[in-house]
Enzyme design. Structure first.
Site, PDB file in Angstrom:
ATOM      1  N   ALA A  65       0.861  -1.180   0.000  1.00 46.18           N
ATOM      2  CA  ALA A  65       0.000   0.000   0.000  1.00 46.18           C
ATOM      3  C   ALA A  65       0.897   1.230   0.000  1.00 46.18           C
ATOM      4  O   ALA A  65       2.057   1.176   0.438  1.00 46.18           O
ATOM      5  CB  ALA A  65      -0.872  -0.010   1.247  1.00 46.18           C
ATOM      6  N   GLY A 109       0.407  -5.061   0.745  1.00 45.36           N
ATOM      7  CA  GLY A 109      -0.792  -5.073  -0.093  1.00 45.36           C
ATOM      8  C   GLY A 109      -0.540  -5.673  -1.470  1.00 45.36           C
ATOM      9  O   GLY A 109      -1.461  -6.195  -2.101  1.00 45.36           O
ATOM     10  N   GLU A 112      -0.853  -9.285  -0.996  1.00 48.39           N
ATOM     11  CA  GLU A 112      -2.285  -9.545  -0.759  1.00 48.39           C
ATOM     12  C   GLU A 112      -3.083  -9.464  -2.061  1.00 48.39           C
ATOM     13  O   GLU A 112      -4.002 -10.250  -2.288  1.00 48.39           O
ATOM     14  CB  GLU A 112      -2.814  -8.537   0.272  1.00 48.39           C
ATOM     15  CG  GLU A 112      -2.167  -8.734   1.638  1.00 48.39           C
ATOM     16  CD  GLU A 112      -2.551  -7.623   2.621  1.00 48.39           C
ATOM     17  OE1 GLU A 112      -2.130  -6.474   2.408  1.00 48.39           O
ATOM     18  OE2 GLU A 112      -3.272  -7.920   3.577  1.00 48.39           O
ATOM     19  N   GLU A 132       4.564  -5.385   6.931  1.00 52.08           N
ATOM     20  CA  GLU A 132       3.832  -4.296   7.599  1.00 52.08           C
ATOM     21  C   GLU A 132       4.298  -4.085   9.034  1.00 52.08           C
ATOM     22  O   GLU A 132       4.233  -2.972   9.569  1.00 52.08           O
ATOM     23  CB  GLU A 132       2.321  -4.585   7.607  1.00 52.08           C
ATOM     24  CG  GLU A 132       1.645  -4.495   6.249  1.00 52.08           C
ATOM     25  CD  GLU A 132       1.585  -5.807   5.479  1.00 52.08           C
ATOM     26  OE1 GLU A 132       2.374  -6.722   5.800  1.00 52.08           O
ATOM     27  OE2 GLU A 132       0.758  -5.907   4.567  1.00 52.08           O
TER      28      GLU A 132
HETATM   29  N1  CO8 Z   1       4.574   3.184  -0.696  1.00 53.88           N
HETATM   30  C1  CO8 Z   1       4.973   4.349  -1.244  1.00 53.88           C
HETATM   31  N2  CO8 Z   1       6.122   4.485  -1.935  1.00 53.88           N
HETATM   32  C2  CO8 Z   1       6.906   3.393  -2.078  1.00 53.88           C
HETATM   33  C3  CO8 Z   1       6.549   2.149  -1.525  1.00 53.88           C
HETATM   34  C4  CO8 Z   1       5.322   2.059  -0.821  1.00 53.88           C
HETATM   35  N3  CO8 Z   1       4.875   0.912  -0.299  1.00 53.88           N
HETATM   36  N4  CO8 Z   1       7.542   1.266  -1.815  1.00 53.88           N
HETATM   37  C5  CO8 Z   1       8.473   1.930  -2.512  1.00 53.88           C
HETATM   38  N5  CO8 Z   1       8.099   3.220  -2.674  1.00 53.88           N
HETATM   39  C6  CO8 Z   1       8.816   4.293  -3.372  1.00 53.88           C
HETATM   40  C7  CO8 Z   1      10.015   4.755  -2.560  1.00 53.88           C
HETATM   41  O1  CO8 Z   1       9.598   5.693  -1.582  1.00 53.88           O
HETATM   42  C8  CO8 Z   1      10.876   5.357  -3.643  1.00 53.88           C
HETATM   43  O2  CO8 Z   1      10.368   6.628  -3.965  1.00 53.88           O
HETATM   44  P1  CO8 Z   1      11.394   7.916  -4.004  1.00 53.88           P
HETATM   45  O3  CO8 Z   1      12.353   7.564  -5.087  1.00 53.88           O
HETATM   46  O4  CO8 Z   1      10.474   9.038  -4.335  1.00 53.88           O
HETATM   47  O5  CO8 Z   1      12.034   7.968  -2.669  1.00 53.88           O
HETATM   48  C9  CO8 Z   1      10.616   4.454  -4.843  1.00 53.88           C
HETATM   49  O6  CO8 Z   1       9.382   3.772  -4.575  1.00 53.88           O
HETATM   50  C10 CO8 Z   1      11.694   3.388  -5.043  1.00 53.88           C
HETATM   51  O7  CO8 Z   1      11.822   2.667  -3.832  1.00 53.88           O
HETATM   52  P2  CO8 Z   1      13.228   2.437  -3.106  1.00 53.88           P
HETATM   53  O8  CO8 Z   1      14.173   3.543  -3.409  1.00 53.88           O
HETATM   54  O9  CO8 Z   1      12.963   2.136  -1.659  1.00 53.88           O
HETATM   55  O10 CO8 Z   1      13.702   1.121  -3.885  1.00 53.88           O
HETATM   56  P3  CO8 Z   1      14.678  -0.014  -3.343  1.00 53.88           P
HETATM   57  O11 CO8 Z   1      15.010  -0.865  -4.508  1.00 53.88           O
HETATM   58  O12 CO8 Z   1      15.814   0.576  -2.576  1.00 53.88           O
HETATM   59  O13 CO8 Z   1      13.807  -0.870  -2.296  1.00 53.88           O
HETATM   60  C11 CO8 Z   1      11.835  -2.005  -1.506  1.00 53.88           C
HETATM   61  C12 CO8 Z   1      12.708  -1.603  -2.727  1.00 53.88           C
HETATM   62  C13 CO8 Z   1      12.591  -3.039  -0.659  1.00 53.88           C
HETATM   63  C14 CO8 Z   1      10.568  -2.650  -2.074  1.00 53.88           C
HETATM   64  C15 CO8 Z   1      11.505  -0.763  -0.661  1.00 53.88           C
HETATM   65  O14 CO8 Z   1      10.993   0.246  -1.523  1.00 53.88           O
HETATM   66  C16 CO8 Z   1      10.494  -1.001   0.415  1.00 53.88           C
HETATM   67  O15 CO8 Z   1      10.820  -1.562   1.443  1.00 53.88           O
HETATM   68  N6  CO8 Z   1       9.224  -0.553   0.198  1.00 53.88           N
HETATM   69  C17 CO8 Z   1       8.178  -0.632   1.191  1.00 53.88           C
HETATM   70  C18 CO8 Z   1       7.674  -2.049   1.330  1.00 53.88           C
HETATM   71  C19 CO8 Z   1       6.596  -2.116   2.389  1.00 53.88           C
HETATM   72  O16 CO8 Z   1       6.825  -1.829   3.550  1.00 53.88           O
HETATM   73  N7  CO8 Z   1       5.392  -2.536   2.002  1.00 53.88           N
HETATM   74  C20 CO8 Z   1       4.252  -2.630   2.880  1.00 53.88           C
HETATM   75  C21 CO8 Z   1       3.468  -1.366   2.864  1.00 53.88           C
HETATM   76  S1  CO8 Z   1       2.145  -1.350   4.049  1.00 53.88           S
HETATM   77  C22 CO8 Z   1       0.949  -2.284   3.325  1.00 53.88           C
HETATM   78  O17 CO8 Z   1       1.079  -2.780   2.233  1.00 53.88           O
HETATM   79  C23 CO8 Z   1      -0.314  -2.419   4.109  1.00 53.88           C
HETATM   80  C24 CO8 Z   1      -1.276  -3.400   3.471  1.00 53.88           C
HETATM   81  C25 CO8 Z   1      -2.640  -3.274   4.072  1.00 53.88           C
HETATM   82  C26 CO8 Z   1      -3.674  -2.597   3.207  1.00 53.88           C
HETATM   83  C27 CO8 Z   1      -3.513  -2.861   1.742  1.00 53.88           C
HETATM   84  C28 CO8 Z   1      -4.344  -1.977   0.900  1.00 53.88           C
HETATM   85  C29 CO8 Z   1      -3.992  -2.014  -0.545  1.00 53.88           C
END
Ligand code: CO8
Length: 258
Positions: A65, A109, A112, A132
């Site tokens: 998400a 998400g 999911e 999460e």
């Molecule tokens: N939300 C918003 N932006 C994101 C997300 C995200 N989940 N994941 C990545 N991005 C963005 C980063 O902020 C970055 O943007 P910017 O360049 O503007 O800073 C861009 O995407 C590229 O990401 P990274 O630079 O972090 O790329 P890396 O290759 O270094 O890392 C990862 C990749 C490991 C995937 C890393 O981006 C990461 O850990 N992302 C978050 C993963 C996460 O925690 N997911 C769970 C989110 S919570 C959730 O899903 C709740 C579910 C419940 C409800 C579901 C409803 C749909």
């Protein structure tokens, strides 16, 4: 169909829905989830479409998400809006088969969303996770329930509690995905699987989807009764007559969804 966050193409009775927010690794925001519900409803109603593939980019199916969108929210707003409740319901209303083609990250998400599809084909670079817990929250659209049913309690607890990622090999071994294919061939393999489904009687395909999904919702006894009655019901269709006649006449069936 023009969308802000999705690219939808239809090719030979199969629809390909591509998540398209590369700047955020296809993070699921409200716009994307609303558009996904709308796209699936349109494709379900489109007689030319017989199966649907959902995919992302090579780097990310969806990284969860959208954390930026969620970060300022509070309980009352989320609760009153039933945040993402409608999106899930809209997705699950789809009656045609939906395949998730996962390359790269399918996290939170994103994992999911893949699990809401009827089955998952993944690339050898796929990484699944429910991280999460690292954000001080938990899964919100089925992760604790569906992952547990896919891979069992021990592995589901491990994934949710540690936030670790599962690679493609482990995902196949654990039953999360139906097959692993080379990354470069992911979309073509998923489209080929969808084309194979598109050749079948749509009536049978819809019954199979309902019956298998029912196994998650009901007791074995009720599920078996549902299956038996649907099996009986399919004998009222022209496609059953055609399918069996084609077998006996040693030819390919021509199903007409009647
Ligand atoms: N939300 C918003 N932006 C994101 C997300 C995200 N989940 N994941 C990545 N991005 C963005 C980063 O902020 C970055 O943007 P910017 O360049 O503007 O800073 C861009 O995407 C590229 O990401 P990274 O630079 O972090 O790329 P890396 O290759 O270094 O890392 C990862 C990749 C490991 C995937 C890393 O981006 C990461 O850990 N992302 C978050 C993963 C996460 O925690 N997911 C769970 C989110 S919570 C959730 O899903 C709740 C579910 C419940 C409800 C579901 C409803 C749909």
């Amino acid at each position: 169909m023009a969308y802000q966050t999705l690219i939808v193409e239809i090719e030979d009775n199969v629809a390909l829905v591509r998540l398209n927010r590369p700047e955020a690794l296809n993070a699921l925001n409200s716009v994307l989830l609303t558009e996904m519900g709308d796209a699936l409803a349109n494709l379900d109603a489109n007689d030319k479409v017989r199966a649907i593939v959902i995919t992302g980019s090579e780097k990310a199916f969806a990284a969860g998400a959208d954390i930026k969108e969620m970060s300022e929210k509070g309980f009352v707003g989320m609760f009153k809006a039933d945040f993402f409740g409608d999106a899930t319901e809209n997705f699950l209303r789809t009656r045609k088969p939906v395949i998730a083609a996962v390359s790269g990250y399918a996290l939170g998400g994103g994992c999911e969303l893949a699990m809401m599809c009827d089955f998952i084909i993944c690339a050898d670079n796929a990484k699944f996770g429910q991280p999460e817990i690292n954000l001080g929250i938990c899964a919100g659209i089925g992760g604790t329930q569906r992952l547990t049913r896919f891979v069992g309690k021990s592995k589901a607890m491990d994934m949710h509690l540690t936030g670790r990622f599962m690679d493609a090999e482990e995902a196949e071994r654990s039953g999360l995905v139906s097959r692993v294919v080379p990354t470069a061939k992911l979309v073509s393999e998923a489209m080929a699987a969808a084309s194979k489904i598109a050749e079948k009687s749509q009536l049978s395909a819809m019954v199979v989807k309902e019956a298998v999904n029912r196994s998650y919702e009901t007791t074995l006894r009720e599920g078996l009764l549902f299956e038996k009655r649907m099996f009986h019901a399919l004998f009222a269709t022209e496609d059953q007559k055609e399918g069996m006649a084609a077998f006996l006449e040693k030819r390919e069936p021509q199903f007409r969804d009647k």
